[in-house]
Scaffold this active site. Structure first.
Site, short mmCIF file in Angstrom:
data_model
loop_
_atom_site.label_atom_id
_atom_site.label_comp_id
_atom_site.label_asym_id
_atom_site.label_seq_id
_atom_site.Cartn_x
_atom_site.Cartn_y
_atom_site.Cartn_z
N SER A 1 -5.77 0.61 28.89
CA SER A 1 -4.50 -0.12 28.76
C SER A 1 -3.25 0.73 28.92
O SER A 1 -2.14 0.18 29.00
CB SER A 1 -4.45 -0.83 27.41
OG SER A 1 -5.32 -1.92 27.43
N LYS B 1 -1.11 -0.23 31.73
CA LYS B 1 -0.15 -1.36 31.66
C LYS B 1 1.29 -0.87 31.78
O LYS B 1 2.18 -1.63 32.19
CB LYS B 1 -0.35 -2.12 30.34
CG LYS B 1 -1.68 -2.88 30.29
CD LYS B 1 -2.00 -3.40 28.90
CE LYS B 1 -3.32 -4.16 28.85
NZ LYS B 1 -3.80 -4.44 27.50
N TYR C 1 -6.47 -6.08 37.92
CA TYR C 1 -6.31 -5.67 36.51
C TYR C 1 -7.41 -4.68 36.11
O TYR C 1 -7.15 -3.64 35.49
CB TYR C 1 -6.33 -6.92 35.61
CG TYR C 1 -6.39 -6.58 34.14
CD1 TYR C 1 -5.28 -6.06 33.48
CD2 TYR C 1 -7.58 -6.73 33.42
CE1 TYR C 1 -5.35 -5.71 32.13
CE2 TYR C 1 -7.65 -6.39 32.08
CZ TYR C 1 -6.54 -5.87 31.44
OH TYR C 1 -6.61 -5.51 30.12
N TYR D 1 -0.25 -2.80 19.89
CA TYR D 1 -0.77 -4.12 19.49
C TYR D 1 -0.40 -4.46 18.05
O TYR D 1 0.74 -4.26 17.65
CB TYR D 1 -2.29 -4.20 19.72
CG TYR D 1 -2.69 -3.75 21.10
CD1 TYR D 1 -2.24 -4.44 22.22
CD2 TYR D 1 -3.46 -2.63 21.30
CE1 TYR D 1 -2.59 -4.03 23.49
CE2 TYR D 1 -3.82 -2.21 22.59
CZ TYR D 1 -3.37 -2.92 23.65
OH TYR D 1 -3.71 -2.51 24.92
N VAL E 1 -8.30 1.68 25.11
CA VAL E 1 -9.61 1.75 24.46
C VAL E 1 -10.48 2.90 24.98
O VAL E 1 -11.52 3.19 24.41
CB VAL E 1 -10.41 0.42 24.55
CG1 VAL E 1 -9.77 -0.68 23.74
CG2 VAL E 1 -10.64 0.01 25.98
O1 DON Z 1 -9.03 -5.57 29.16
C1 DON Z 1 -9.83 -4.83 28.63
O2 DON Z 1 -10.67 -5.25 27.90
C2 DON Z 1 -9.77 -3.33 28.85
N1 DON Z 1 -10.18 -3.01 30.12
C3 DON Z 1 -8.44 -2.72 28.53
C4 DON Z 1 -8.21 -2.81 27.13
C5 DON Z 1 -7.48 -1.75 26.43
O3 DON Z 1 -7.46 -0.58 26.69
C6 DON Z 1 -6.90 -2.32 25.22
N2 DON Z 1 -6.43 -1.39 24.39
N3 DON Z 1 -6.14 -0.56 23.79
#
Ligand code: DON
Length: 290
Positions: A71, A74, A196, A248, A266
């Protein structure tokens, strides 16, 4: 001295001590496993990089090890969308904290498919839709944008992570389809999701991340580049969004404890912007519940 950022002379010592101190602590947290490819990393890796707008870069531990930026991507996507859109883009994605988990779907229906902010997944999917519609090859443009920021050609994406994301991204697909039903996704849903997931699958190191985001600490300008990346106003707006939504539903606590615009992923990375000074990037794949 007035106007000069505080810069201790022993930064290298501070971050070396930090890494060695943290390495000695009992392991806490879990590596993300909801995307199987993310579970395969060394849970004990730890890296720190601190890049300054004066051109210094201090590193410790696994600072040069590539990991899945997830993320954190983003941020780059938002900058690219802001470069191509006027303020009407904020009618499709808001700038309010959500107080919800990154992949929560609950607000989307009651708020007519308009995500609270571009840092939660739903918001990032709307931003991905903008890029798919507005850049002729959004994956290529995205990669090139980051390579230019890093002044490095070998930034790449991790195909295993990408495939794993596609196979397990059911919540993202659900959100994208719901937003399509609300007419807030304009391109083909699968194409938007593929872009994405591509963003999430980029592999970068703490050092790359810290250097690439210096413009956010420097009023929109990469220190060694002739042209600004974005306007001062957009730089300010991005930092505002990172301060209120980058972590978040832990954004409030993070602001309270750390007080810097920041973004987590993540994959285990966190970047934090220190306006007027530099960028700190850390990597440790064991995550807390947020
Ligand atoms: O959308 C997802 O589930 C992941 N590829 C990205 C999520 C992410 O890194 C969220 N947070 N920290």
């Amino acid at each position: 001295m007035l106007g000069q950022p505080y810069c201790p002379s022993n930064i290298q010592q501070i971050i070396d001590d930090l890494v060695s101190e943290i390495s000695k602590q009992p392991a806490a947290g879990q590596v993300a496993n909801y995307i199987p490819a993310l579970a395969e990393v060394d849970p004990n890796a730890i890296g720190v990089a601190l890049a300054t707008i004066n051109g210094e870069c201090y590193t410790a531990g696994d600072a040069e090890k590539d990991f899945s930026i997830q993320s954190i991507a983003k941020i780059y996507a938002l900058v690219m969308a802001m470069l191509r859109n006027d303020d009407s883009m904020w009618e499709r994605v808001r700038m309010e904290p959500s107080g919800q988990a990154f992949n929560s779907i609950v607000q989307l229906e009651s708020e007519q498919g308009i995500p609270r902010n571009p840092m939660i997944n739903a918001g990032a999917i709307v931003v991905a839709d903008m890029l798919v519609n507005q850049y002729s090859s959004s994956n290529h443009a995205f990669l090139q944008f980051i390579q230019k920021l890093c002044a490095k050609q070998d930034i790449h994406f991790d195909e295993d992570v990408f495939v794993s994301e596609q196979q397990h991204g059911h919540r993202n697909a659900a959100m994208a389809h719901l937003m399509k039903a609300f007419n807030n996704i304009h391109a083909d849903v699968d194409e938007v999701l593929a872009h994405y997931f591509f963003q999430c699958s980029l592999a970068m190191s703490c050092k790359d991340l810290a250097n690439s985001l210096l413009f956010l600490a420097n009023k929109g300008k990469q220190p060694k580049h002739a042209e600004p990346v974005c306007s001062r106003r957009d730089c300010h707006r991005i930092n505002a969004i990172l301060s209120t939504s980058g972590m978040y539903d832990q954004s409030g606590e993070f602001a309270f404890q750390v007080g810097l615009p920041a973004k987590s992923g993540v994959g285990g990375g966190i970047v934090a912007i220190v306006p007027g000074f530099g960028v700190i990037a850390v990597y440790s794949p064991r995550l807390n519940q947020f």
